[in-house]
Design a protein around this motif. Structure first.
Motif, PDB file in Angstrom:
ATOM      1  N   ARG A  38      -2.239   7.050 -12.658  1.00 32.14           N
ATOM      2  CA  ARG A  38      -1.555   7.619 -11.494  1.00 32.14           C
ATOM      3  C   ARG A  38      -2.577   7.756 -10.380  1.00 32.14           C
ATOM      4  N   ALA A  39      -2.404   7.046  -9.282  1.00 35.29           N
ATOM      5  CA  ALA A  39      -3.351   7.080  -8.177  1.00 35.29           C
ATOM      6  C   ALA A  39      -2.905   8.072  -7.113  1.00 35.29           C
ATOM      7  N   ILE A  40      -3.894   8.744  -6.503  1.00 29.65           N
ATOM      8  CA  ILE A  40      -3.668   9.586  -5.331  1.00 29.65           C
ATOM      9  C   ILE A  40      -4.484   8.994  -4.195  1.00 29.65           C
ATOM     10  N   ILE A  41      -3.819   8.615  -3.110  1.00 35.72           N
ATOM     11  CA  ILE A  41      -4.527   8.009  -1.992  1.00 35.72           C
ATOM     12  C   ILE A  41      -4.208   8.766  -0.706  1.00 35.72           C
ATOM     13  N   GLY A  42      -5.002   8.491   0.310  1.00 31.02           N
ATOM     14  CA  GLY A  42      -4.812   9.130   1.606  1.00 31.02           C
ATOM     15  C   GLY A  42      -6.112   9.152   2.389  1.00 31.02           C
ATOM     16  N   PRO A  43      -6.046   9.425   3.689  1.00 32.79           N
ATOM     17  CA  PRO A  43      -7.264   9.478   4.513  1.00 32.79           C
ATOM     18  C   PRO A  43      -8.182  10.614   4.080  1.00 32.79           C
ATOM     19  N   ASN A  44      -9.406  10.602   4.571  1.00 33.59           N
ATOM     20  CA  ASN A  44     -10.305  11.727   4.345  1.00 33.59           C
ATOM     21  C   ASN A  44      -9.672  12.999   4.897  1.00 33.59           C
ATOM     22  N   GLY A  45      -9.756  14.072   4.120  1.00 33.20           N
ATOM     23  CA  GLY A  45      -9.161  15.331   4.540  1.00 33.20           C
ATOM     24  C   GLY A  45      -7.689  15.457   4.230  1.00 33.20           C
ATOM     25  N   LEU A  81      -6.273   9.120 -10.629  1.00 32.69           N
ATOM     26  CA  LEU A  81      -7.372   8.452  -9.942  1.00 32.69           C
ATOM     27  C   LEU A  81      -7.274   8.627  -8.436  1.00 32.69           C
ATOM     28  N   ILE A  82      -8.366   9.057  -7.809  1.00 38.14           N
ATOM     29  CA  ILE A  82      -8.497   9.024  -6.351  1.00 38.14           C
ATOM     30  C   ILE A  82      -9.407   7.853  -6.004  1.00 38.14           C
ATOM     31  N   GLU A  83      -8.944   6.993  -5.116  1.00 33.06           N
ATOM     32  CA  GLU A  83      -9.761   5.836  -4.755  1.00 33.06           C
ATOM     33  C   GLU A  83      -9.374   5.350  -3.365  1.00 33.06           C
ATOM     34  N   HIS A  84     -10.389   4.936  -2.557  1.00 31.96           N
ATOM     35  CA  HIS A  84     -10.149   4.438  -1.208  1.00 31.96           C
ATOM     36  C   HIS A  84      -9.970   2.925  -1.151  1.00 31.96           C
ATOM     37  N   ASP A  85     -10.432   2.201  -2.173  1.00 33.11           N
ATOM     38  CA  ASP A  85     -10.305   0.747  -2.164  1.00 33.11           C
ATOM     39  C   ASP A  85      -8.871   0.384  -2.548  1.00 33.11           C
ATOM     40  N   MET A  86      -8.076  -0.031  -1.566  1.00 35.14           N
ATOM     41  CA  MET A  86      -6.662  -0.278  -1.816  1.00 35.14           C
ATOM     42  C   MET A  86      -6.410  -1.491  -2.700  1.00 35.14           C
TER      43      MET A  86
END
Length: 316
Positions: free
Chosen positions: A94-101, A269-274
């Motif tokens: 399960r991914a959690i994504i979003g901008p910084n902050g 999982l938190i990750e910035h690489d889409m």
């Protein structure tokens, strides 16, 4: 205005978002899977053969093991999370994504008891958790890694990973100090488990090396090893690939998939690489300014107009 597109998302010529990772490798392009399913564009060229198996594995997902209902968290007048609800099913990624902050790390801190939300309910394996602390969460089978590496730099890799077994020790302080009888047998058993993790993550050659001497990518792998040593049923990963090069990201993706598929471990999982997120995740929840703006499969999320607006910096 929302925050501008974060790492891994760029505009195409027509203005739509390109879900590409910062570590895009040459030759990686959009395509379709064996069943005609669109694949994420760009990103790290993670084991293409692993992704079809990853999707096939989604059919074995079990019941909901973590249910977050209307979670709100504030620090004084600053609202970190506002009325967020989503669930996590057994065996999924399960991914959690979003901008910084956006509140991603705050959400992980809520799950493992570092923060206590002012509103909402957290139900883990059918039981509501109230004022959970990280130690109690670890004993319940929740382990995590951190955005900023939290290792003991002067200790060896082996000793750092051994700290992940702390909640499983049963012998008393005196018995451990004397290293006698049951305490000795218990430590030997724990060390055997740690060696299995070391073999699994292929870090045998650095097992006696002080962590502070290791390059960043290997330190990230050691932190994952420490979390796995606790034998968690729910593993929280806070940007496990941040700061890695393409090869290191490929290795980390492979290990995450193997942990999920071979051990059946549920992963948030938190990750910035889409590119990574779209390839290895079963479901994705999107946060922006502490609010949920999207939730669904990778394909559903990347075509969600509100998610696209958040990525591209459109006005609210």
């Amino acid at each position: 205005m929302t925050q501008m597109a974060w790492q891994g998302v760029e505009r195409r010529a027509d203005g739509s978002p390109e879900w590409a990772g910062a570590g895009t490798s040459a030759g990686t392009s959009a395509g379709t899977g064996a069943a005609g399913e669109p694949l994420a564009e760009g990103g790290v060229a993670i084991a293409a053969e692993s992704v079809p198996g990853r999707r096939a594995a989604s059919t074995r997902h079990g019941e909901v093991i973590l249910d977050l209902q209307h979670i709100s968290l504030a620090f004084g007048g600053v609202k970190a999370l506002t009325d967020i609800s989503f669930d996590v099913r057994e065996h999924e990624i399960r991914a959690i994504i979003g901008p910084n902050g956006a509140g991603k790390s705050s959400m992980l801190n809520v799950i493992n008891g570092v923060y206590h939300p002012q509103q909402g309910r957290i139900v883990f394996r059918g039981e509501e958790r109230r004022k959970m602390n990280p130690t109690a969460a670890a004993r319940q089978g929740i382990a995590r890694t951190f955005q900023n590496i939290a290792l003991f730099k002067g200790m060896t890799v082996l000793d750092n990973i051994m700290t992940g077994r702390n909640t499983r020790f049963r012998s008393g302080l005196l018995a451990n100090a004397l290293w006698w009888g049951p305490a000795r047998n218990e430590e030997i058993a724990h060390r055997r488990k740690v060696e299995e993790v070391i073999d699994f993550l292929e870090i045998q050659s650095i097992r006696k090396t002080p962590v502070g001497r290791l390059p960043y990518g290997l330190q990230k792998r050691v932190e994952l090893a420490r979390a796995l040593a606790a034998e968690p049923s729910l593993l929280l990963l806070d940007e496990p690939m941040a700061g890695m090069n393409v090869e290191e990201k490929q290795d980390m993706c492979r290990f995450i998939l193997d942990v999920n598929q071979q051990f059946g471990t549920t992963i948030v999982l938190i990750e910035h690489d889409m590119g990574v997120v779209m390839d290895i995740s079963d479901r994705v929840v999107v946060l922006d300014y502490g609010k949920k703006i999207g939730d669904g499969t990778p394909e559903q999320v990347k075509s969600n107009p509100e998610v696209i607006r958040a990525y591209l910096g459109a006005s609210h």
